[in-house]
Write a protein that holds these residues in place. Sequence first.
Motif, short mmCIF file in Angstrom:
data_model
loop_
_atom_site.label_atom_id
_atom_site.label_comp_id
_atom_site.label_asym_id
_atom_site.label_seq_id
_atom_site.Cartn_x
_atom_site.Cartn_y
_atom_site.Cartn_z
N GLY A 12 -13.55 6.51 7.00
CA GLY A 12 -14.50 5.60 6.34
C GLY A 12 -13.85 4.53 5.49
O GLY A 12 -14.40 4.15 4.45
N ILE A 13 -12.70 4.00 5.92
CA ILE A 13 -11.97 3.03 5.10
C ILE A 13 -12.66 1.67 5.13
O ILE A 13 -12.91 1.09 6.19
CB ILE A 13 -10.52 2.88 5.59
CG1 ILE A 13 -9.78 4.22 5.53
CG2 ILE A 13 -9.78 1.82 4.77
CD1 ILE A 13 -9.61 4.79 4.15
N VAL A 14 -12.97 1.17 3.94
CA VAL A 14 -13.57 -0.15 3.77
C VAL A 14 -12.67 -0.97 2.87
O VAL A 14 -12.21 -0.48 1.83
CB VAL A 14 -14.98 -0.05 3.16
CG1 VAL A 14 -15.54 -1.45 2.84
CG2 VAL A 14 -15.93 0.70 4.08
N LYS A 15 -12.38 -2.21 3.28
CA LYS A 15 -11.61 -3.11 2.43
C LYS A 15 -12.15 -4.52 2.59
O LYS A 15 -12.23 -5.05 3.70
CB LYS A 15 -10.12 -3.08 2.80
CG LYS A 15 -9.26 -3.96 1.89
CD LYS A 15 -9.31 -3.48 0.44
CE LYS A 15 -8.55 -4.40 -0.50
NZ LYS A 15 -8.66 -3.96 -1.91
N VAL A 20 -14.15 -12.10 3.30
CA VAL A 20 -13.77 -11.40 4.54
C VAL A 20 -13.90 -9.89 4.35
O VAL A 20 -13.35 -9.33 3.39
CB VAL A 20 -12.31 -11.73 4.94
CG1 VAL A 20 -11.92 -10.97 6.20
CG2 VAL A 20 -12.14 -13.22 5.15
N ARG A 21 -14.62 -9.22 5.24
CA ARG A 21 -14.66 -7.76 5.27
C ARG A 21 -13.61 -7.32 6.30
O ARG A 21 -13.89 -7.26 7.51
CB ARG A 21 -16.05 -7.25 5.63
CG ARG A 21 -16.25 -5.76 5.33
CD ARG A 21 -17.72 -5.39 5.54
NE ARG A 21 -18.01 -4.01 5.22
CZ ARG A 21 -18.33 -3.55 4.01
NH1 ARG A 21 -18.37 -4.38 2.98
NH2 ARG A 21 -18.59 -2.27 3.81
N ALA A 22 -12.40 -7.03 5.83
CA ALA A 22 -11.27 -6.79 6.73
C ALA A 22 -11.38 -5.44 7.43
O ALA A 22 -10.96 -5.31 8.59
CB ALA A 22 -9.97 -6.86 5.94
N LEU A 23 -11.92 -4.43 6.75
CA LEU A 23 -12.11 -3.10 7.33
C LEU A 23 -13.52 -2.63 7.01
O LEU A 23 -13.96 -2.73 5.86
CB LEU A 23 -11.08 -2.11 6.78
CG LEU A 23 -9.61 -2.41 7.08
CD1 LEU A 23 -8.70 -1.46 6.29
CD2 LEU A 23 -9.32 -2.31 8.57
N ASP A 24 -14.18 -2.08 8.03
CA ASP A 24 -15.58 -1.70 7.85
C ASP A 24 -15.80 -0.28 8.36
O ASP A 24 -16.20 -0.06 9.49
CB ASP A 24 -16.47 -2.70 8.61
CG ASP A 24 -17.95 -2.50 8.33
OD1 ASP A 24 -18.29 -1.68 7.45
OD2 ASP A 24 -18.76 -3.16 8.99
N GLY A 25 -15.48 0.71 7.49
CA GLY A 25 -15.70 2.10 7.83
C GLY A 25 -14.77 2.64 8.91
O GLY A 25 -15.21 3.37 9.80
N VAL A 26 -13.50 2.29 8.84
CA VAL A 26 -12.54 2.63 9.90
C VAL A 26 -12.05 4.07 9.77
O VAL A 26 -11.74 4.54 8.67
CB VAL A 26 -11.34 1.67 9.89
CG1 VAL A 26 -10.26 2.13 10.86
CG2 VAL A 26 -11.79 0.26 10.23
N SER A 47 -3.09 -4.42 10.34
CA SER A 47 -2.16 -4.55 9.23
C SER A 47 -2.80 -4.14 7.91
O SER A 47 -2.16 -3.47 7.08
CB SER A 47 -1.63 -5.99 9.12
OG SER A 47 -0.88 -6.33 10.26
N THR A 48 -4.06 -4.52 7.72
CA THR A 48 -4.75 -4.14 6.49
C THR A 48 -4.89 -2.63 6.39
O THR A 48 -4.68 -2.04 5.32
CB THR A 48 -6.15 -4.79 6.43
OG1 THR A 48 -6.01 -6.21 6.51
CG2 THR A 48 -6.86 -4.44 5.13
N LEU A 49 -5.23 -1.98 7.52
CA LEU A 49 -5.36 -0.52 7.51
C LEU A 49 -4.04 0.14 7.14
O LEU A 49 -4.01 1.10 6.35
CB LEU A 49 -5.82 -0.04 8.89
CG LEU A 49 -6.12 1.46 9.00
CD1 LEU A 49 -7.33 1.82 8.14
CD2 LEU A 49 -6.36 1.87 10.45
N GLU A 61 -13.72 1.79 -0.23
CA GLU A 61 -14.38 3.05 0.09
C GLU A 61 -13.49 3.80 1.07
O GLU A 61 -12.60 3.24 1.69
CB GLU A 61 -15.75 2.81 0.75
CG GLU A 61 -16.75 2.06 -0.09
CD GLU A 61 -18.05 1.81 0.67
OE1 GLU A 61 -18.37 2.61 1.58
OE2 GLU A 61 -18.71 0.79 0.38
N GLY A 62 -13.74 5.11 1.20
CA GLY A 62 -13.01 5.91 2.17
C GLY A 62 -11.94 6.79 1.55
O GLY A 62 -11.69 6.74 0.34
N GLN A 63 -11.28 7.56 2.39
CA GLN A 63 -10.35 8.57 1.91
C GLN A 63 -9.15 8.68 2.87
O GLN A 63 -9.28 8.56 4.08
CB GLN A 63 -11.05 9.93 1.83
CG GLN A 63 -10.22 11.05 1.26
CD GLN A 63 -9.92 10.86 -0.22
OE1 GLN A 63 -10.83 10.90 -1.04
NE2 GLN A 63 -8.66 10.66 -0.55
N ILE A 64 -7.98 8.95 2.27
CA ILE A 64 -6.76 9.23 3.03
C ILE A 64 -6.44 10.71 2.88
O ILE A 64 -6.47 11.26 1.77
CB ILE A 64 -5.58 8.39 2.51
CG1 ILE A 64 -5.87 6.89 2.64
CG2 ILE A 64 -4.28 8.76 3.24
CD1 ILE A 64 -4.84 6.02 1.93
#
Length: 503
Positions: A12-15, A20-26, A47-49, A61-64
Amino acid sequence: MTDQTPVLRLEGIVKTFPGVRALDGVAFSVLPGEVHALMGENGAGKSTLMKVLGGIHAPDEGQIFIAEEPTVMTSPMQAKAKGVVFIHQELSLADELSVAENIFLGELPLKGLGRVDWPKLYADTDAILKTLNVGFDARTRVGDLSIANQQMVEIGRALTVDPRAVIFDEPTASLTDAEKVVLFDVIADLQSRGVGIVYISHRMEEIFKITDRISVLRDGQYRGTLNTAETDEDEVTQLMIGRSLDLSRNESHHEMGDVALEVRGLGCGALYQDVSFSVRRGEVLGFYGLVGAGRTEIAETIFGLRTPSAGQILLNGEEVRIASPIDALGHGISLVPEDRKSQGLVLGMNCRDNMTLPQVDDLTAGPFVSDGAEIAIFDQYRDKLDIRTPGWRQIVGNLSGGNQQKIVIGKWLSMRPEVLIVDEPTRGIDVGSKSEIHNLIRELAAQGFAVIVISSEMPEVLHVSDRIVAMFSGRVMREFTADEVTEDNLIQAISGITDDKVA
């Protein structure tokens, strides 16, 4: 891959950056002993991920998870301490330091009174270099190494720890075929030790050769994961860009004009000798050969970056003397260089100014540069090349590698040259953008430009070229038309095998 517990997992990675929404719940994960490809067009979010994983960007948002334990990454050093190691496409080495100092930078072995234990440092480094099968040692100054060998030093950094996961970002972009074999052996060894590999590359042949699974991002969103053995290039491409690509050979037919550029008996010391060829208006002439064959050096000579030791350069049938790039530009010759970082861009400058830099003198209104004229040029080529940037004010150093390359190509196309030389035009660029640039090259030829394409990718040179010059060890071995060239005779020619040897 018997253990199915991921060595790392992102959920759920969001950045979001301004506008620009570079990452949307990845979501993304890699298993022990797996080579997992991460693919997507330039600007898709890869690259952002990885920067989120490496602690460079904090996710909104999200977790590693590392070995299923929640983790907050705050820096690349912390990521490395947790066993996540990055090998970047763009080199991050200190030229003035030795190979050993670069490999162990930030973690040099110490002895009493905080002094560096040099014998241990060199011994540990040489042990790593032996694994990589390279021809230099720990004491070598990094600035004295080739780009390919500097890439091997970057790879050596990953072997200083006992990693859980290693992220390779376009690792073969600067490597020879022999060095690629060594790299793949290193990856296989890491796999055998249960290390998870994240492999980021636009080169489909590599993806299908060494990976187990392929995950795809598009427009910052996770689009799916495929088992490599159960898919093909077309399905992956569809997932990446939402359409199929035409990767067939060049079979276009259009009227060609007179010879625009001719080279007779050109030589440059030991780099290349007795090179002759011509290119007509409306033609794409491809140059293909192994690293060191002399292709780039010929282009640099035509563009005035090298002084020939023999031969002639003729434009429109008249011999010309080209002593500098200014001379070349004055004669209508443009060169898109192989190394965009050091030769093609001013990384701290914005997109518009990079695009229009060679023609600033022509865009002045009194003592000032015409902002409107510059913006018009940038807008034209941003649309033509699908350059993904919030606007012309964006600093070029903040763009993805593929979009940086498009800026370089747009800069020289905007000069409207008679002869355009493009050296590795799609290096580090995704398949969708490659297709756009290939189509643009063919379109330029159809408009009457004379185009020379230098490429180390056989599918590319076959796809865009009307004729192909095959080089080996500084000499032209054969010249092929699109109708007569085959993969076999092209490989024979660039390997130094002549027709009489085959017979």
